[in-house]
Design a protein around this motif. Structure first.
Motif, PDB file in Angstrom:
ATOM      1  N   GLU A 246       0.777  -1.127   0.052  1.00  0.00           N
ATOM      2  CA  GLU A 246      -0.084  -0.028   0.226  1.00  0.00           C
ATOM      3  C   GLU A 246       1.101   1.180  -0.059  1.00  0.00           C
ATOM      4  O   GLU A 246       0.485   2.276  -0.749  1.00  0.00           O
ATOM      5  N   ARG A 247       1.968   1.129   0.827  1.00  0.00           N
ATOM      6  CA  ARG A 247       2.715   2.267   0.829  1.00  0.00           C
ATOM      7  C   ARG A 247       3.697   2.741  -0.500  1.00  0.00           C
ATOM      8  O   ARG A 247       3.638   3.828  -0.834  1.00  0.00           O
ATOM      9  N   VAL A 248       4.111   1.727  -1.046  1.00  0.00           N
ATOM     10  CA  VAL A 248       4.712   1.537  -2.420  1.00  0.00           C
ATOM     11  C   VAL A 248       3.589   2.175  -3.364  1.00  0.00           C
ATOM     12  O   VAL A 248       4.146   2.980  -4.409  1.00  0.00           O
ATOM     13  N   ALA A 249       2.339   1.630  -3.341  1.00  0.00           N
ATOM     14  CA  ALA A 249       1.430   2.032  -4.299  1.00  0.00           C
ATOM     15  C   ALA A 249       1.043   3.506  -4.149  1.00  0.00           C
ATOM     16  O   ALA A 249       0.803   4.455  -5.276  1.00  0.00           O
ATOM     17  N   GLU A 250       1.144   3.961  -2.843  1.00  0.00           N
ATOM     18  CA  GLU A 250       0.900   5.571  -2.849  1.00  0.00           C
ATOM     19  C   GLU A 250       1.870   6.219  -3.393  1.00  0.00           C
ATOM     20  O   GLU A 250       1.638   7.347  -3.855  1.00  0.00           O
ATOM     21  N   LEU A 251       3.149   5.933  -3.168  1.00  0.00           N
ATOM     22  CA  LEU A 251       4.334   6.736  -3.492  1.00  0.00           C
ATOM     23  C   LEU A 251       4.419   6.588  -5.102  1.00  0.00           C
ATOM     24  O   LEU A 251       5.234   7.665  -5.853  1.00  0.00           O
ATOM     25  N   THR A 252       4.119   5.571  -5.662  1.00  0.00           N
ATOM     26  CA  THR A 252       4.092   5.338  -7.174  1.00  0.00           C
ATOM     27  C   THR A 252       3.126   5.519  -7.905  1.00  0.00           C
ATOM     28  O   THR A 252       3.119   5.328  -9.125  1.00  0.00           O
ATOM     29  N   GLY A 253       1.959   5.888  -7.395  1.00  0.00           N
ATOM     30  CA  GLY A 253       0.660   5.916  -8.180  1.00  0.00           C
ATOM     31  C   GLY A 253       0.080   4.327  -8.640  1.00  0.00           C
ATOM     32  O   GLY A 253      -0.414   4.491  -9.876  1.00  0.00           O
ATOM     33  N   GLY A 254      -0.048   3.642  -7.852  1.00  0.00           N
ATOM     34  CA  GLY A 254      -0.266   2.296  -8.180  1.00  0.00           C
ATOM     35  C   GLY A 254       0.407   0.905  -8.196  1.00  0.00           C
ATOM     36  O   GLY A 254       0.027  -0.119  -8.914  1.00  0.00           O
ATOM     37  N   GLY A 255       1.829   1.275  -8.031  1.00  0.00           N
ATOM     38  CA  GLY A 255       2.718   0.181  -7.929  1.00  0.00           C
ATOM     39  C   GLY A 255       4.059   0.548  -8.819  1.00  0.00           C
ATOM     40  O   GLY A 255       3.917   1.380  -9.785  1.00  0.00           O
ATOM     41  N   ALA A 256       5.217   0.094  -8.436  1.00  0.00           N
ATOM     42  CA  ALA A 256       6.498   0.397  -9.323  1.00  0.00           C
ATOM     43  C   ALA A 256       6.421  -0.291 -10.526  1.00  0.00           C
ATOM     44  O   ALA A 256       5.791  -1.370 -10.797  1.00  0.00           O
ATOM     45  N   ASP A 257       6.997   0.382 -11.540  1.00  0.00           N
ATOM     46  CA  ASP A 257       7.193  -0.297 -12.753  1.00  0.00           C
ATOM     47  C   ASP A 257       8.261  -1.558 -12.890  1.00  0.00           C
ATOM     48  O   ASP A 257       7.971  -2.459 -13.517  1.00  0.00           O
ATOM     49  N   ALA A 258       9.179  -1.404 -11.835  1.00  0.00           N
ATOM     50  CA  ALA A 258      10.202  -2.549 -11.500  1.00  0.00           C
ATOM     51  C   ALA A 258      10.446  -2.768  -9.945  1.00  0.00           C
ATOM     52  O   ALA A 258      10.385  -1.764  -9.335  1.00  0.00           O
ATOM     53  N   ALA A 259      10.478  -3.961  -9.502  1.00  0.00           N
ATOM     54  CA  ALA A 259      10.841  -4.285  -8.084  1.00  0.00           C
ATOM     55  C   ALA A 259      11.963  -5.342  -8.002  1.00  0.00           C
ATOM     56  O   ALA A 259      11.933  -6.110  -8.888  1.00  0.00           O
ATOM     57  N   PHE A 260      12.812  -5.206  -6.971  1.00  0.00           N
ATOM     58  CA  PHE A 260      13.922  -5.930  -6.855  1.00  0.00           C
ATOM     59  C   PHE A 260      13.920  -6.447  -5.527  1.00  0.00           C
ATOM     60  O   PHE A 260      13.924  -5.711  -4.554  1.00  0.00           O
TER      61      PHE A 260
END
Length: 378
Positions: A246-260
């Protein structure tokens, strides 16, 4: 065959997680091989998996696989290297002949023997004082004063790159760079999240900054490591937890393009697909203990068109990618000095692994000479 005596950190499996500093016999390089005087060796989590009993390797094992040094002897048939060359060692020693190798994907080699701590001919050049074979971890055995490797595994590097920095290019930095450039193929303006701000995670963050990603979100359980991640290029730092998606979605507007994922923990690996937007890429860089399985919602994965990518050595072609990373460092585009938190002599190797288990330090590097430190051209 002639041999020389070398000091090395050896794991025998009969003294808990302790390594012993032993005198070993190292044979001269054979056809197509070189002997390298090691000047710096990184302390990597892959080695910890072995000495903590999570991965099995032939014993006794000469530990270490991140190395940089100077060529001091060459075997017959070696044409591309000369005595005195500064080199970075590639631990994934592909066969050079299978379809994957000739197709430009050496990281997918089907005949590789280095994963079994064997040189390409299935043997070792190391022996103990009583004549028994000793096996170089990942066919390198970097925590040794000298090593013998195939000539194609010793990649020439600009001598202006300090040995401690160069050693990390051989694994943690190269893997992080490759995960961004080769696996995820991140382009400028894409958002990214990196779970785990250790040595590899920091390398991913630095490479994301080089690629122009934004925002770059670092995730860890250590505030100190998150502070270091921001210095390396992260725009945000988050403490991991159940509400991470939820916190990542808030910062990226729906989820990151890439996650590692750069830890190799099942719990964080299972979280990774939930951190990316539909159509995003989740890259698994960290390596878990043997036999671990992941639980992932297959329906959601297919419905959202997400891609899961396994990153073996960052999809590197060492002869191509190591010099690229080195030049980026020399140009000031990759501040790799910042990744090294501690430099120690070989005798302090056990303390270095203890610090890793406690979650301390970004990257420890073993240096074999006092002047082998970042910022000095040797």
């Amino acid at each position: 065959m002639a041999t020389i005596e070398v000091r090395a950190a050896v794991y025998r499996g009969d003294n808990g997680d302790r390594l012993g500093i032993e005198q070993l016999q190292l044979a001269d390089p054979e056809h197509g091989e070189v002997r390298v005087r090691v000047r710096a060796a990184g302390v990597c989590g892959s080695d910890r998996h072995v000495i903590d009993g999570e991965w099995q390797v032939p014993l006794p094992a000469v530990m270490g696989h991140e190395a940089a040094g100077v060529v001091e002897a060459i075997g017959a048939g070696v044409r591309e290297l000369a005595v005195g060359d500064h080199v970075i060692i590639a631990w994934h020693q592909a066969c050079q002949r299978c379809a994957e190798c000739t197709g430009g994907k050496p990281w997918a080699c089907t005949r590789v023997r280095s994963n079994d701590s064997q040189l390409p001919d299935g043997t070792t050049r190391w022996h103990t004082a009583d004549g028994a074979a000793a096996w170089p971890y990942l066919a390198v055995g970097a925590m040794s004063e000298r090593i013998v490797v195939p000539d194609f595994a010793a990649i020439r590097v600009d001598p202006r790159v300090p040995f401690d920095v160069a050693s990390l290019i051989g694994c943690s930095v190269g893997t992080g760079y490759g995960a961004v450039v080769n696996n995820a193929r991140v382009v400028a303006g894409e958002s990214a999240v990196v779970v785990g701000a250790g040595g590899v995670g920091m390398s991913i963050i630095s490479s994301l900054r080089l690629a122009g990603a934004s925002p770059i979100i670092a995730v860890d359980v250590s505030e100190a490591k998150l502070a270091e991640a921001k210095r390396a290029g992260a725009t945000h730092g988050l403490i991991g937890g159940a509400d991470l998606a939820e916190r990542v979605a808030e910062l990226t507007g729906g989820g990151a393009d890439a996650a590692f994922e750069a830890i190799g923990r099942v719990a964080t690996m299972e979280q990774l697909p939930g951190l990316i937007r539909p159509g995003g890429r989740a890259v698994f860089v960290g390596l878990p203990p043997e036999g671990q399985e992941l639980r992932i919602d297959g329906l959601q994965l297919a419905y959202d068109g997400k891609t899961l990518i396994g990153s073996n050595y960052g999809g590197l072609v060492p002869a191509r990618d190591f010099p690229r990373v080195a030049q980026a460092y020399l140009a000031g585009e990759l501040p790799l000095d910042e990744l090294i938190s501690t430099r120690v002599p070989l005798e302090e190797v056990n303390e270095a692994f203890d610090a890793m288990r406690r979650g301390e330090r970004t990257r420890t590097v073993i240096v074999f000479d006092e002047d082998d430190t970042a910022g000095a051209a040797n």
